[in-house]
Design a protein around this motif. Structure first.
Motif, PDB file in Angstrom:
ATOM      1  N   ARG A 191       1.259   3.269  -9.638  1.00 31.24           N
ATOM      2  CA  ARG A 191       1.660   2.525 -10.837  1.00 31.24           C
ATOM      3  C   ARG A 191       2.503   1.303 -10.483  1.00 31.24           C
ATOM      4  O   ARG A 191       2.336   0.241 -11.077  1.00 31.24           O
ATOM      5  N   GLN A 192       3.403   1.420  -9.529  1.00 34.13           N
ATOM      6  CA  GLN A 192       4.219   0.282  -9.119  1.00 34.13           C
ATOM      7  C   GLN A 192       3.335  -0.788  -8.461  1.00 34.13           C
ATOM      8  O   GLN A 192       3.471  -1.978  -8.743  1.00 34.13           O
ATOM      9  N   ARG A 193       2.428  -0.340  -7.579  1.00 35.55           N
ATOM     10  CA  ARG A 193       1.512  -1.275  -6.913  1.00 35.55           C
ATOM     11  C   ARG A 193       0.651  -1.989  -7.957  1.00 35.55           C
ATOM     12  O   ARG A 193       0.494  -3.206  -7.924  1.00 35.55           O
ATOM     13  N   GLU A 194       0.133  -1.254  -8.915  1.00 29.06           N
ATOM     14  CA  GLU A 194      -0.712  -1.827  -9.957  1.00 29.06           C
ATOM     15  C   GLU A 194       0.056  -2.845 -10.791  1.00 29.06           C
ATOM     16  O   GLU A 194      -0.435  -3.946 -11.081  1.00 29.06           O
ATOM     17  N   ALA A 195       1.286  -2.518 -11.166  1.00 25.67           N
ATOM     18  CA  ALA A 195       2.114  -3.427 -11.970  1.00 25.67           C
ATOM     19  C   ALA A 195       2.403  -4.719 -11.205  1.00 25.67           C
ATOM     20  O   ALA A 195       2.296  -5.821 -11.751  1.00 25.67           O
ATOM     21  N   ARG A 226       0.822  -1.219   0.000  1.00 24.89           N
ATOM     22  CA  ARG A 226       0.000   0.000   0.000  1.00 24.89           C
ATOM     23  C   ARG A 226       0.855   1.268   0.000  1.00 24.89           C
ATOM     24  O   ARG A 226       0.393   2.323  -0.442  1.00 24.89           O
ATOM     25  N   ALA A 227       2.083   1.154   0.501  1.00 25.25           N
ATOM     26  CA  ALA A 227       2.967   2.321   0.563  1.00 25.25           C
ATOM     27  C   ALA A 227       3.593   2.631  -0.798  1.00 25.25           C
ATOM     28  O   ALA A 227       4.158   3.716  -0.987  1.00 25.25           O
ATOM     29  N   LEU A 228       3.518   1.705  -1.745  1.00 23.55           N
ATOM     30  CA  LEU A 228       4.099   1.927  -3.074  1.00 23.55           C
ATOM     31  C   LEU A 228       3.303   2.972  -3.854  1.00 23.55           C
ATOM     32  O   LEU A 228       2.098   3.134  -3.642  1.00 23.55           O
ATOM     33  N   HIS A 271       8.206  -0.356 -13.779  1.00 24.51           N
ATOM     34  CA  HIS A 271       7.378  -0.217 -12.574  1.00 24.51           C
ATOM     35  C   HIS A 271       7.500  -1.442 -11.679  1.00 24.51           C
ATOM     36  O   HIS A 271       7.581  -1.313 -10.451  1.00 24.51           O
ATOM     37  N   THR A 272       7.544  -2.609 -12.275  1.00 28.61           N
ATOM     38  CA  THR A 272       7.647  -3.846 -11.498  1.00 28.61           C
ATOM     39  C   THR A 272       8.992  -3.917 -10.778  1.00 28.61           C
ATOM     40  O   THR A 272       9.047  -4.236  -9.585  1.00 28.61           O
ATOM     41  N   ALA A 273      10.079  -3.629 -11.481  1.00 30.08           N
ATOM     42  CA  ALA A 273      11.421  -3.680 -10.872  1.00 30.08           C
ATOM     43  C   ALA A 273      11.539  -2.687  -9.729  1.00 30.08           C
ATOM     44  O   ALA A 273      12.051  -3.022  -8.646  1.00 30.08           O
ATOM     45  N   ARG A 274      11.049  -1.476  -9.933  1.00 29.40           N
ATOM     46  CA  ARG A 274      11.131  -0.464  -8.870  1.00 29.40           C
ATOM     47  C   ARG A 274      10.252  -0.857  -7.676  1.00 29.40           C
ATOM     48  O   ARG A 274      10.647  -0.671  -6.519  1.00 29.40           O
ATOM     49  N   GLY A 275       9.075  -1.400  -7.950  1.00 31.71           N
ATOM     50  CA  GLY A 275       8.184  -1.812  -6.874  1.00 31.71           C
ATOM     51  C   GLY A 275       8.769  -2.949  -6.050  1.00 31.71           C
ATOM     52  O   GLY A 275       8.690  -2.929  -4.819  1.00 31.71           O
ATOM     53  N   ILE A 276       9.364  -3.922  -6.719  1.00 35.45           N
ATOM     54  CA  ILE A 276       9.971  -5.051  -5.996  1.00 35.45           C
ATOM     55  C   ILE A 276      11.138  -4.558  -5.144  1.00 35.45           C
ATOM     56  O   ILE A 276      11.299  -4.982  -3.993  1.00 35.45           O
TER      57      ILE A 276
END
Length: 188
Positions: free
Chosen positions: A141-145, A136-138, A173-178
């Protein structure tokens, strides 16, 4: 003693309301002969279906009792053996269904042998809660990806279509979110 005759639901067929002594003797003799000639093969049939000899014998005996009590209703005495076979098969099927229900209830009542302890379940719940909080803190766009790729199990192309961005943007977005999730969860 002559039984009173009534018309059955089948037109032109009459049936005795109660059995006469003569039909009782006929039933006794017929069932005795059938028992002597076909008991063992019927027990083998039931045993092959049930894999339980004691229950198979009980089912066959019950089939003979049912035949005897319904002897007066048989239209054709030559079909008594067929009646017995059908009865044995049907009662075996019922016993198998009953066994499955009992086993299902017993399996549901006892915990699985390698079930995690209550503490492990509580720790898993805490980890899950921590993951949800970090997710939830992401940024949206990162959370969605991450949710579309890993929770919904969509491909990069499907995720890109759903988000309305390019595949490269999904990868980014996925790489940054992870990476953000890893940093957030490592601190716990």
């Amino acid at each position: 003693m002559t039984p009173e005759l009534v018309t059955d639901v089948y037109p032109g067929r009459t049936m005795p309301r109660q059995r006469s002594e003569a039909s009782a003797w006929a039933a006794d003799e017929a069932v005795t002969r059938l028992f002597a000639a076909h008991y063992r093969p019927l027990v083998r049939l039931a045993t092959l279906l049930l894999h339980e000899p004691g229950l198979a014998e009980e089912i066959v005996q019950d089939a003979y009792v049912a035949l005897h009590s319904r002897w007066w209703r048989l239209r054709d005495a030559d079909k008594a053996l067929a009646y017995l076979r059908v009865t044995v098969v049907n009662r075996s099927r019922s016993a198998i269904r009953h066994r499955r229900v009992v086993q299902a209830h017993l399996a549901a009542a006892r915990p699985a042998p390698d079930a995690p302890s209550a503490e492990a379940g509580a720790l898993d719940q805490l980890r899950h809660d921590d993951m949800i909080t970090a997710l939830r803190a992401l940024p949206p766009r990162q959370r969605e990806a991450i949710v579309l790729r890993y929770y919904a199990d969509l491909s990069e192309a499907q995720t890109a279509d759903m988000m309305g961005v390019s595949r490269g943007a999904v990868k980014s977005h996925t790489a940054r979110g992870i990476a953000a999730l890893r940093n957030s969860l490592d601190g716990l």
